[in-house]
Design an enzyme around this catalytic site. Structure first.
Site, short mmCIF file in Angstrom:
data_model
loop_
_atom_site.label_atom_id
_atom_site.label_comp_id
_atom_site.label_asym_id
_atom_site.label_seq_id
_atom_site.Cartn_x
_atom_site.Cartn_y
_atom_site.Cartn_z
N LYS A 115 36.03 24.12 39.03
CA LYS A 115 36.20 25.19 40.02
C LYS A 115 36.50 24.62 41.42
CE LYS A 115 32.21 27.28 39.71
NZ LYS A 115 31.52 26.39 38.78
N ARG B 8 30.17 12.73 37.52
CA ARG B 8 30.20 13.11 38.93
C ARG B 8 28.90 12.70 39.63
NH1 ARG B 8 30.90 19.43 40.00
NH2 ARG B 8 28.73 19.54 39.36
#
Ligand code: AMP
Length: 190
Positions: free
Chosen positions: A13, A127
């Protein structure tokens, strides 16, 4: 153009939101980023939100609406928005629906970024090694994926029923996902 991005944590996103915002000259409203900025600043909203975020749970609607509603309407007035991370439940969508319609701020399209669970976990933990987000750890990832399934996934049917939903296979390279999103967007209107 008024675009809402929906997807589980790790679905891209933030990355796709940034690109879309740049492409259409929209303000990119990343709700997680806004909340993290509030936490870092030690603001009243940040202080209240921090413990929910650390656990991977949704921050209470009242707080989210206080933070977002003025921004969403201001962005709609200025030509559109790219919302990444709101709404995250049917309740949130319903709480803003009537007011948004009145304000001409109803989304033109809702993009759902679809990625298999194993790939989401892989991306989030990768991440974690780079961004040092407090909520990118194994325990919290489980909770966040569960929160998505229980609270956010019902939005897919909600927006499908309104003819706004576009499902994108987001388990592929960033450029391909970006191109697929552009293909699915309605012609740029106001
Ligand atoms: P994100 O960066 O989008 O993964 O969001 C990080 C965290 O911020 C989430 O795990 C929630 O705790 C909180 N959050 C973001 N968007 C919302 C929302 N619309 N409603 C409630 N909590 C949210």
């Amino acid at each position: 153009m008024k675009i809402v991005l929906i997807g589980p944590p790790g679905s891209g996103k933030g990355t796709q939101g940034e690109r879309l915002a740049r492409r259409f000259g929209l303000e990119h409203t990343g709700v997680g980023d806004l909340l993290r900025a509030e936490v870092a600043a030690g603001s009243p909203i940040g202080q209240e939100a921090a413990s929910y975020m650390d656990r991977g749970e949704l921050v209470p609607d009242e707080l989210i609406l206080r933070l977002l509603v003025p921004r969403i309407f201001a962005a709609a007035d200025a030509g559109g928005y790219l919302l990444d991370g709101f709404p995250r439940s049917v309740e949130q969508a319903e709480q803003i629906r009537a007011q948004a319609a009145e304000h001409g701020a109803t989304p033109d399209a809702v993009i759902y970024l679809d990625v298999p669970r194993a790939e989401l976990v892989r991306r989030i933990l990768a991440r974690a090694a780079v961004e040092e987000r407090a909520d990118d750890n194994e325990q919290t990832v489980d909770t966040r994926l569960q929160v998505f399934d229980e609270q956010t996934r019902p939005l897919i049917g909600y927006y499908r029923g309104r003819g706004l939903l576009r499902v994108i296979d987001a388990d592929r390279p960033v450029d391909e996902v970006a191109a697929a999103i552009l293909d699915e967007l309605p012609p740029a209107a106001d």
